[in-house]
Design a protein around this motif. Structure first.
Motif, mmCIF file in Angstrom:
data_model
loop_
_atom_site.group_PDB
_atom_site.id
_atom_site.type_symbol
_atom_site.label_atom_id
_atom_site.label_comp_id
_atom_site.label_asym_id
_atom_site.label_seq_id
_atom_site.Cartn_x
_atom_site.Cartn_y
_atom_site.Cartn_z
ATOM 1 N N THR A 168 0.797 -1.231 0.000
ATOM 2 C CA THR A 168 0.000 0.000 0.000
ATOM 3 C C THR A 168 0.826 1.277 0.000
ATOM 4 O O THR A 168 0.291 2.372 -0.158
ATOM 5 N N GLY A 169 2.142 1.159 0.202
ATOM 6 C CA GLY A 169 3.026 2.305 0.064
ATOM 7 C C GLY A 169 2.816 3.407 1.080
ATOM 8 O O GLY A 169 2.381 3.185 2.216
ATOM 9 N N ARG A 170 3.108 4.608 0.627
ATOM 10 C CA ARG A 170 2.981 5.787 1.490
ATOM 11 C C ARG A 170 2.115 6.839 0.806
ATOM 12 O O ARG A 170 1.837 6.763 -0.388
ATOM 13 N N LYS A 171 1.693 7.824 1.581
ATOM 14 C CA LYS A 171 0.888 8.916 1.037
ATOM 15 C C LYS A 171 1.455 10.237 1.530
ATOM 16 O O LYS A 171 2.109 10.300 2.581
ATOM 17 N N PRO A 172 1.223 11.312 0.782
ATOM 18 C CA PRO A 172 1.785 12.606 1.175
ATOM 19 C C PRO A 172 1.239 13.095 2.517
ATOM 20 O O PRO A 172 0.058 12.902 2.833
ATOM 21 N N HIS A 191 -0.474 17.860 -4.250
ATOM 22 C CA HIS A 191 0.765 17.187 -3.846
ATOM 23 C C HIS A 191 1.569 16.694 -5.045
ATOM 24 O O HIS A 191 2.551 15.978 -4.879
ATOM 25 N N CYS A 192 1.173 17.075 -6.240
ATOM 26 C CA CYS A 192 1.831 16.570 -7.446
ATOM 27 C C CYS A 192 1.779 17.620 -8.542
ATOM 28 O O CYS A 192 0.708 17.888 -9.101
ATOM 29 N N ALA A 193 2.935 18.207 -8.860
ATOM 30 C CA ALA A 193 2.981 19.232 -9.906
ATOM 31 C C ALA A 193 2.713 18.640 -11.276
ATOM 32 O O ALA A 193 2.079 19.278 -12.132
ATOM 33 N N VAL A 243 4.722 26.872 -2.783
ATOM 34 C CA VAL A 243 5.279 25.533 -2.604
ATOM 35 C C VAL A 243 5.731 25.407 -1.156
ATOM 36 O O VAL A 243 6.505 26.238 -0.661
ATOM 37 N N VAL A 244 5.250 24.370 -0.473
ATOM 38 C CA VAL A 244 5.559 24.151 0.933
ATOM 39 C C VAL A 244 6.525 22.979 1.052
ATOM 40 O O VAL A 244 6.192 21.852 0.683
ATOM 41 N N GLY A 245 7.732 23.248 1.539
ATOM 42 C CA GLY A 245 8.746 22.217 1.689
ATOM 43 C C GLY A 245 10.069 22.675 1.115
ATOM 44 O O GLY A 245 10.107 23.372 0.101
ATOM 45 N N GLY A 246 11.164 22.268 1.758
ATOM 46 C CA GLY A 246 12.476 22.723 1.320
ATOM 47 C C GLY A 246 13.413 21.621 0.897
ATOM 48 O O GLY A 246 14.624 21.835 0.803
ATOM 49 N N GLY A 247 12.873 20.435 0.613
ATOM 50 C CA GLY A 247 13.703 19.307 0.198
ATOM 51 C C GLY A 247 13.788 19.175 -1.312
ATOM 52 O O GLY A 247 13.325 20.044 -2.071
ATOM 53 N N ASN A 248 14.375 18.077 -1.761
ATOM 54 C CA ASN A 248 14.571 17.860 -3.187
ATOM 55 C C ASN A 248 13.256 17.831 -3.962
ATOM 56 O O ASN A 248 13.173 18.357 -5.073
ATOM 57 N N VAL A 252 2.193 20.956 -1.876
ATOM 58 C CA VAL A 252 2.760 20.572 -0.582
ATOM 59 C C VAL A 252 3.694 19.381 -0.752
ATOM 60 O O VAL A 252 3.300 18.326 -1.264
ATOM 61 N N PHE A 253 4.949 19.544 -0.297
ATOM 62 C CA PHE A 253 5.947 18.470 -0.367
ATOM 63 C C PHE A 253 6.632 18.344 0.989
ATOM 64 O O PHE A 253 7.766 18.780 1.177
ATOM 65 N N LEU A 254 5.907 17.760 1.934
ATOM 66 C CA LEU A 254 6.389 17.622 3.305
ATOM 67 C C LEU A 254 6.790 16.191 3.636
ATOM 68 O O LEU A 254 6.969 15.854 4.803
ATOM 69 N N GLY A 255 6.923 15.357 2.619
ATOM 70 C CA GLY A 255 7.270 13.968 2.852
ATOM 71 C C GLY A 255 6.039 13.075 2.819
ATOM 72 O O GLY A 255 4.939 13.515 2.449
ATOM 73 N N GLN A 256 6.231 11.820 3.189
ATOM 74 C CA GLN A 256 5.137 10.844 3.155
ATOM 75 C C GLN A 256 5.035 10.100 4.489
ATOM 76 O O GLN A 256 5.999 10.038 5.252
#
Length: 305
Positions: free
Chosen positions: A113-117, A131-133, A147-152, A235-239
């Motif tokens: 089932t993986g992960r979700k944002p 959550h997906c450009a 854009v929320v988040g400072g990672g890759n 939003v890119f805050l991880g999963q």
């Protein structure tokens, strides 16, 4: 009462792990059903460019998943997409999955089932939070986005959005520095169309007639607030692990990931797990494929025993 559809193996999740497991199971002549709540491909669909998958120096994530899905389809695997799981029973001899389309029963199941944002934590909701450009960026051509988040992920997706013709990006990170690769930071922040801010978080949204008008930002160091006009938010805050369906029956780590042995076996007989939902150090497309391979082979061995 609807008819129960019996098969050898059920796979929950259609990302790289689930589809790989389906390929191996089908080639072992198992009757397999793959159930996916959204569309096959998982989070890889939202990856603009994959550059570390053997045999493809560079390939669009969605294209790679389309190729994997075509392989699954060539083996006549039953795939149910946009499938809502209503209930799940794992502790009996037969595993039962009830969906909005029907009920499935099998002696073995693979949880992929993986992960979700991680969602944006603000009191006001609106439909213009994404959550997906790649999936949702095109309608914002000529507009302003936050854009929320400072990672890759945040920086890579922002670079992609600039190619779509987005007018301006405000990129914020709650911590006091960005975490993306320095070369990626330099490329984005030198574009002239991006305002990058650290020590900044979103505390609320301004919505009028169901349309996003602005975001209220707060400086985490000073407490100062500012209202910034935006048309959309990415939003890119991880999963986080997608474990709601089985968190009360499967042994999980402190962070909510499934604990398995080297055969991808869980604490329940006939229940296997694969991919990003597993408790492990590295989560890559290739490691998901490895997990799916092992889980399918272990499930086959369990069913033949």
């Amino acid at each position: 009462m609807c008819e129960v559809k019996k098969c050898d193996l059920i796979i929950l999740g259609g990302g790289p792990a689930g589809m790989t497991a389906a390929i191996y199971a089908a080639r072992a002549n198992l009757d397999v059903v793959l159930l996916e709540e959204n569309v096959t491909g998982g989070l890889v669909n939202s990856t603009y460019t994959v550059e570390n998958f053997p045999s493809y120096p560079s390939i669009h994530g969605m294209e790679l998943m389309e190729k994997m899905r075509a392989h699954v389809d060539s083996l006549d695997v039953t795939v149910e997409e946009v499938c809502e799981i209503e209930s799940l029973s794992l502790d009996g001899e037969r595993k039962i999955v009830e969906t909005d389309e029907g009920t499935y029963s099998a002696r073995a199941i693979i949880l992929a089932t993986g992960r979700k944002p991680i969602p944006l934590d603000v009191p006001t909701e609106c439909d213009q939070v994404h959550h997906c450009a790649i999936c949702d960026g095109a309608p914002y051509k000529g507009k302003r986005v936050l854009v929320v988040g400072g990672g890759n992920s945040a920086f890579d997706e922002s670079l992609y959005m600039l190619t779509l013709g987005i007018e301006h990006i405000t990129l914020i990170e709650k911590m006091d520095r960005f975490f993306a690769a320095q070369a990626t930071q330099d490329s984005l922040l030198s574009s002239g169309k991006v305002d990058g801010r650290t020590s900044t978080q979103v505390v609320d949204l301004v919505v009028e007639d169901d349309e996003l008008k602005a975001a209220i930002l707060e400086n985490t160091a000073t407490g100062e607030k500012e209202t910034v006009p935006v048309d959309g938010i990415f939003v890119f805050l991880g999963q986080c692990p997608n474990n709601e369906m089985f968190r009360d029956s499967i042994t999980l780590s402190d962070r909510g990931y499934i604990v398995t042995d080297e055969h991808m076996s869980t604490n329940l007989p006939g229940v296997f797990s694969a991919g990003d939902i597993n408790n492990k150090v590295y989560r890559q497309i290739t490691t998901a494929i490895s997990d799916g391979t092992i889980a399918a082979l272990a499930a086959e061995h369990f069913l033949r025993d």
